[in-house]
Write an enzyme that holds these catalytic residues in place. Structure first.
Site, mmCIF file in Angstrom:
data_model
loop_
_atom_site.group_PDB
_atom_site.id
_atom_site.type_symbol
_atom_site.label_atom_id
_atom_site.label_comp_id
_atom_site.label_asym_id
_atom_site.label_seq_id
_atom_site.Cartn_x
_atom_site.Cartn_y
_atom_site.Cartn_z
ATOM 1 N N ASP A 160 -63.633 5.259 33.957
ATOM 2 C CA ASP A 160 -63.631 3.950 34.594
ATOM 3 C C ASP A 160 -64.414 3.975 35.907
ATOM 4 O OD1 ASP A 160 -61.857 4.321 36.945
ATOM 5 O OD2 ASP A 160 -60.266 4.598 35.481
ATOM 6 N N PHE A 161 -64.669 2.810 36.447
ATOM 7 C CA PHE A 161 -65.560 2.625 37.591
ATOM 8 C C PHE A 161 -65.160 3.493 38.784
ATOM 9 C CE2 PHE A 161 -67.420 -0.118 41.032
ATOM 10 C CZ PHE A 161 -68.732 -0.083 40.598
#
Length: 245
Positions: free
Chosen positions: A108-109
């Site tokens: 994820d980011f």
């Protein structure tokens, strides 16, 4: 030699095999000018003209050199090849000389660490879809979770979104007055799973880093830096059969 279309599309680096199957089902693939929607259909790139979204992929099959890059993903990069919000992409961090690459699985980011980029769709499908290859993470948690809560995570827990996690390996690494670090080994990849696991026991994961896939380790590679996977690492990931003890 005739091969399944989804395998050829993956080998051309257009998409993973699963994504290629969807392209076929959606009518985005033609063979000799005819739309092919039947999964399992085969073609011979030496004799047939194969197009995906109107573009001939035969030259890619002729020229492609399989590439496997290990990247230490920094926080703030998207594990994708495009983004409508124009956020930084992991593919921005590798030289253009490698051609079109795509990430194997996702981080994820906000998550850092090991991610593999490749143009080999079959490799990507094998590594991302199997539940036998362990993924190793280090997580920093705000606060000090009680041992009973950590034991519960190790045995499997139901997340707020209803997903039931499988048993995992989790052990403490170090702790301070206000936070603790844990090492976690997962064999599955539910969306933001580790963050949601700690949310479920009322603690927040404030830093998350993947350090290994199978027996491949990120080592001392700096954030944003990359290296090629060795032949031995590629072979091991493709033939992984059992869990690491």
């Amino acid at each position: 030699m005739r091969e399944r279309l989804q395998k050829l599309i993956a080998r051309a680096g257009i998409a993973s095999r699963r994504a290629a199957e969807k392209m076929i089902a959606d009518g985005q693939v033609t063979v000799n000018g005819k739309v092919v929607k039947q999964l399992g259909s085969k073609a011979d790139p030496a004799e047939d003209h194969i197009k995906v979204r109107g573009k001939l992929i035969n030259p890619k099959l002729d020229q492609q050199v399989a590439t496997y890059i290990l990247l230490n993903k920094p926080k703030g990069y998207l594990s994708s090849v495009s983004d409508p919000e124009n956020r930084p992409l992991v593919t921005d961090l590798v030289p253009e000389k490698y051609g079109r690459l795509f990430p194997v699985g996702r981080l994820d980011f906000k998550t850092e660490g090991l991610i593999i980029l490749t143009n080999d769709g079959n490799f990507a499908n094998k590594v991302s879809s199997t539940r036998t290859i362990p993924k190793l993470y280090e997580v920093k948690v705000k606060g000090i979770p009680p041992e009973s809560a950590i034991d519960a995570l190790g045995k499997g827990i139901t997340l707020e979104d209803g997903f039931r996690t499988s048993p995992c390996e989790i052990k403490p690494l170090r702790s301070a007055k206000k936070n603790a670090w844990f090492e976690i080994v997962l064999y599955e990849g539910h969306n933001q799973q580790i963050r949601k696991m700690f949310d479920a026991i009322n603690f927040s994961a404030v830093k998350l880093r993947r350090t290994g896939i199978g027996r491949v380790r990120i080592g001392t590679l700096a954030p944003g830096a990359h290296r090629k996977l060795s032949e031995a690492e590629i072979k091991e990931l493709m033939t992984f059969r059992k869990r690491v003890e």
